[in-house]
Write an enzyme that holds these catalytic residues in place. Structure first.
Site, mmCIF file in Angstrom:
data_model
loop_
_atom_site.group_PDB
_atom_site.id
_atom_site.type_symbol
_atom_site.label_atom_id
_atom_site.label_comp_id
_atom_site.label_asym_id
_atom_site.label_seq_id
_atom_site.Cartn_x
_atom_site.Cartn_y
_atom_site.Cartn_z
ATOM 1 N N HIS A 182 0.855 -1.187 0.000
ATOM 2 C CA HIS A 182 0.000 0.000 0.000
ATOM 3 C C HIS A 182 0.891 1.237 0.000
ATOM 4 O O HIS A 182 2.126 1.125 0.071
ATOM 5 C CB HIS A 182 -0.963 -0.018 1.190
ATOM 6 C CG HIS A 182 -0.290 -0.188 2.520
ATOM 7 N ND1 HIS A 182 0.481 0.796 3.081
ATOM 8 C CD2 HIS A 182 -0.251 -1.229 3.377
ATOM 9 C CE1 HIS A 182 0.944 0.380 4.242
ATOM 10 N NE2 HIS A 182 0.527 -0.862 4.440
ATOM 11 N N HIS B 95 3.984 1.626 2.284
ATOM 12 C CA HIS B 95 5.252 1.006 1.887
ATOM 13 C C HIS B 95 6.031 1.956 0.969
ATOM 14 O O HIS B 95 7.242 2.086 1.089
ATOM 15 C CB HIS B 95 5.026 -0.308 1.133
ATOM 16 C CG HIS B 95 4.419 -1.396 1.959
ATOM 17 N ND1 HIS B 95 3.130 -1.835 1.761
ATOM 18 C CD2 HIS B 95 4.926 -2.130 2.979
ATOM 19 C CE1 HIS B 95 2.871 -2.800 2.628
ATOM 20 N NE2 HIS B 95 3.946 -3.005 3.374
ATOM 21 N N CYS C 158 -0.144 -11.839 19.748
ATOM 22 C CA CYS C 158 -0.941 -11.332 18.625
ATOM 23 C C CYS C 158 -0.424 -11.988 17.357
ATOM 24 O O CYS C 158 0.738 -11.819 16.989
ATOM 25 C CB CYS C 158 -0.840 -9.817 18.508
ATOM 26 S SG CYS C 158 -1.634 -9.201 17.008
ATOM 27 N N CYS D 258 0.814 -9.402 14.728
ATOM 28 C CA CYS D 258 2.138 -8.832 14.965
ATOM 29 C C CYS D 258 3.199 -9.918 15.076
ATOM 30 O O CYS D 258 4.384 -9.634 14.997
ATOM 31 C CB CYS D 258 2.178 -8.046 16.275
ATOM 32 S SG CYS D 258 1.122 -6.611 16.300
ATOM 33 N N CYS E 144 -4.589 -5.596 21.013
ATOM 34 C CA CYS E 144 -3.343 -5.217 20.362
ATOM 35 C C CYS E 144 -3.485 -3.807 19.796
ATOM 36 O O CYS E 144 -4.430 -3.528 19.055
ATOM 37 C CB CYS E 144 -3.023 -6.191 19.230
ATOM 38 S SG CYS E 144 -1.774 -5.547 18.103
ATOM 39 N N HIS F 178 -3.491 -3.924 15.900
ATOM 40 C CA HIS F 178 -4.547 -4.633 15.179
ATOM 41 C C HIS F 178 -5.927 -4.494 15.793
ATOM 42 O O HIS F 178 -6.913 -4.938 15.203
ATOM 43 C CB HIS F 178 -4.193 -6.118 15.067
ATOM 44 C CG HIS F 178 -2.995 -6.355 14.202
ATOM 45 N ND1 HIS F 178 -1.727 -6.392 14.711
ATOM 46 C CD2 HIS F 178 -2.890 -6.522 12.869
ATOM 47 C CE1 HIS F 178 -0.870 -6.595 13.716
ATOM 48 N NE2 HIS F 178 -1.550 -6.659 12.587
ATOM 49 N N LYS G 39 -7.151 6.105 8.797
ATOM 50 C CA LYS G 39 -6.224 5.000 8.756
ATOM 51 C C LYS G 39 -6.661 4.053 7.637
ATOM 52 O O LYS G 39 -7.850 3.804 7.475
ATOM 53 C CB LYS G 39 -6.263 4.269 10.116
ATOM 54 C CG LYS G 39 -5.084 3.348 10.336
ATOM 55 C CD LYS G 39 -5.083 2.793 11.753
ATOM 56 C CE LYS G 39 -4.142 1.596 11.794
ATOM 57 N NZ LYS G 39 -4.026 1.001 13.108
ATOM 58 N N LYS H 86 -8.686 -2.561 5.203
ATOM 59 C CA LYS H 86 -9.442 -3.321 4.207
ATOM 60 C C LYS H 86 -10.936 -3.090 4.387
ATOM 61 O O LYS H 86 -11.666 -2.959 3.420
ATOM 62 C CB LYS H 86 -9.125 -4.815 4.343
ATOM 63 C CG LYS H 86 -7.974 -5.227 3.465
ATOM 64 C CD LYS H 86 -7.841 -6.735 3.451
ATOM 65 C CE LYS H 86 -6.558 -7.138 2.747
ATOM 66 N NZ LYS H 86 -6.070 -8.451 3.172
#
Ligand SMILES: [Zn+2]
Length: 507
Positions: A19, A22, A126, A129, A143, A146, A302, A305
């Site tokens: 995405h 990166h 998690c 992670c 977490c 997440h 943020k 998906k």
């Protein structure tokens, strides 16, 4: 001999498509690498993919594919950043490669025996992670990365005695022997270190790892904890396993070492604490610096998906082109804090700084040169823009990875040139039969230097600009030479070429 400079990105998991976040890290790292090359250093820019994660096994199972094939296909999504985003990496390490397995096992074996022990571990894990958390790390029992509840897991693991290195780590970071940028991240790391370090698990059972990953040397029942193996990529990619010449040259380095990791804020602890502890235990030299960037949101939200707002680098580059994307991510997104990507702001900045800014300054100046001086560059006149000051600002910003400030120095210089033309009115001078050399030369020479400053930011456009200014792009020197006033030679004939940055009009 050129001074070595080592730089790396973190290596992403390949389980999902890349995405825009990166791209931010790759582009920032690339800008630093290109800048250091411009300074004349011998740069080794390394990147790669983290393929030993349990998440890859899960994603491959979901896709109904063999894991090896799945990770190979997905690694391509990042390998192709070279072309897609013009990323000038020198080497690419996939953690499923044999040189990586051997190197990770060597690092493990080199750790002091008293630092690694086996014990039963019970903890909150998690899966996302692939990390254990303490209650204190969680936000409302979930977490923080997440927003999901970790599982309670109990098994036999190897542990790393991180507490052995607490004081060493505090001293190293406090003294900037490992320099963490920005300062507030350094302060966070120190604060965490001062609360005391817990030993951390560095392996998992063969079963929980689904047999996927790097086996622990001498214990086939255990697979290395993915972070232990992944972090070692920074040296395994230099052929640490066989103590290769790249490892000696770029990692060990003879003196005044420059070894820089670029990473996102979510993995600070792994890099600024665990990785350093592992290296200290193994007696391998440490990185000299770590630059920690923020995250990127899309239209203030943020990416996720479920929101359907995950922005792919391919889509953005298809729409706007590589250099405009680089310009935005470096110039309009904070280097240190979280930043935002919004298409409206993108178009606004593109038109203001690239189309109407640099692009327009260049095309109008060349048009006047053609009209008043038959396109022939006149004899050099003095530097009325004080470019020494410009370079100071630009370099000071690049040295601390503050790309928005570096870009600002460039766009301010463009505005100064524009105002200078408006004030001097070369068209009035030409009409009155007065010389225009003193107006056109400084602007053209400033444009040449702007192009040099743009080399790390928007490389292709910078080369295009240099080429249109009659420069041999195969023979661009180091910054110390290129920033000399008057390098644009008199007598060069310039013609009106293709538009550097055509104005963007929304469809
Ligand atoms: Zn998580």
């Amino acid at each position: 001999m050129a001074k070595p400079f080592y730089i790396s990105t973190a290596i992403p998991y390949v389980n999902a498509a890349p995405h825009i976040g990166h791209s931010l890290e790759y582009i920032q790292t690339d800008a630093i690498a290109r800048y250091q090359r411009l300074l004349g250093k011998d740069v080794m820019f390394m990147t790669g993919t983290d393929e030993n994660s349990l998440k890859n096994v899960q994603a491959a199972e979901k896709a109904g594919k063999e894991v090896g094939l799945f990770v190979s296909e997905h690694a391509q999504n990042f390998i192709c950043f070279k072309e897609l985003l013009d990323i000038s990496y020198d080497t690419f390490i996939r953690t499923t490669e044999e040189r990586h397995f051997k190197g990770a096992q060597k690092l493990w074996s080199m750790c002091k025996p008293e630092d690694i022990y086996k014990a039963t571990y019970k903890g909150l894990y998690c899966v996302g992670c692939e990390a254990f958390y303490t209650e204190d790390d969680l936000v409302e029992g979930k977490c923080p990365e997440h927003n999901s509840k970790p599982e309670e897991i109990e098994e036999e693991n190897y542990f790393f005695k991180l507490s052995n290195y607490q004081q060493d780590l505090i001293d190293l970071i406090n003294s900037d022997k490992v320099k963490i940028t920005p300062d507030f991240r350094k302060a966070e790391v120190l604060k965490f270190l001062e609360t005391g370090l817990l030993d951390f698990s560095i392996s998992r059972s063969h079963q929980r790892a689904h047999g996927w990953g790097v086996p622990v040397p001498g214990d086939e029942e255990q697979i290395m904890y993915v972070w232990f193996d992944a972090l070692s990529n920074y040296i395994t990619g230099l052929d640490f396993a066989s103590n290769g010449s790249d490892f000696q040259k770029y990692w060990v380095q003879a003196n005044d070492r420059e070894v820089l990791h670029v990473l996102g804020k979510g993995i600070t602890r792994f890099h600024a604490i665990y990785w350093l502890g592992m290296l200290l235990s193994a007696g391998v030299p440490l990185p000299s610096a770590e630059f920690i960037h923020g995250y990127i949101t899309v239209n203030g939200q943020k990416m996720s998906k479920s929101l359907g707002n995950v922005l792919s680098p391919q889509d953005v580059v298809d729409k706007f082109g590589c250099d405009p994307v680089r310009f935005y991510l470096l110039g309009a997104v904070s280097s240190y804090h979280d930043g935002d990507f919004s298409e409206d702001r993108f178009v606004e900045l593109y038109n203001a700084h690239l189309a109407n800014g640099i692009g327009n300054l260049f095309s109008r100046t060349v048009a006047m040169l053609v009209k008043y001086l038959d396109g022939v560059v006149p004899e050099p006149t003095e530097d009325i823009f004080n470019l020494e000051e410009f370079w100071k600002k630009y370099q000071n910003s690049m040295e601390v990875y503050d790309f928005p400030e570096a870009v600002k120095a460039i766009t301010e210089l463009v505005s100064t040139c524009d105002s200078f033309i408006s004030t001097e009115q070369p068209w009035t001078k030409a009409k009155a039969g007065e010389p225009v050399d003193g107006v056109l030369y400084p602007v053209l020479e400033a444009l040449r230097q702007i192009a040099i400053a743009l080399l790390p930011i928007t490389p292709k456009s910078a080369y295009n600009l240099l080429s249109q200014l009659g420069q041999n792009t195969d023979k661009i020197g180091v910054l110390a030479e290129e920033c000399t006033w008057g390098k644009l030679a008199a007598g060069l004939k310039l013609t009106k070429g293709e538009s550097l940055f055509p104005r963007y009009v929304a469809e």
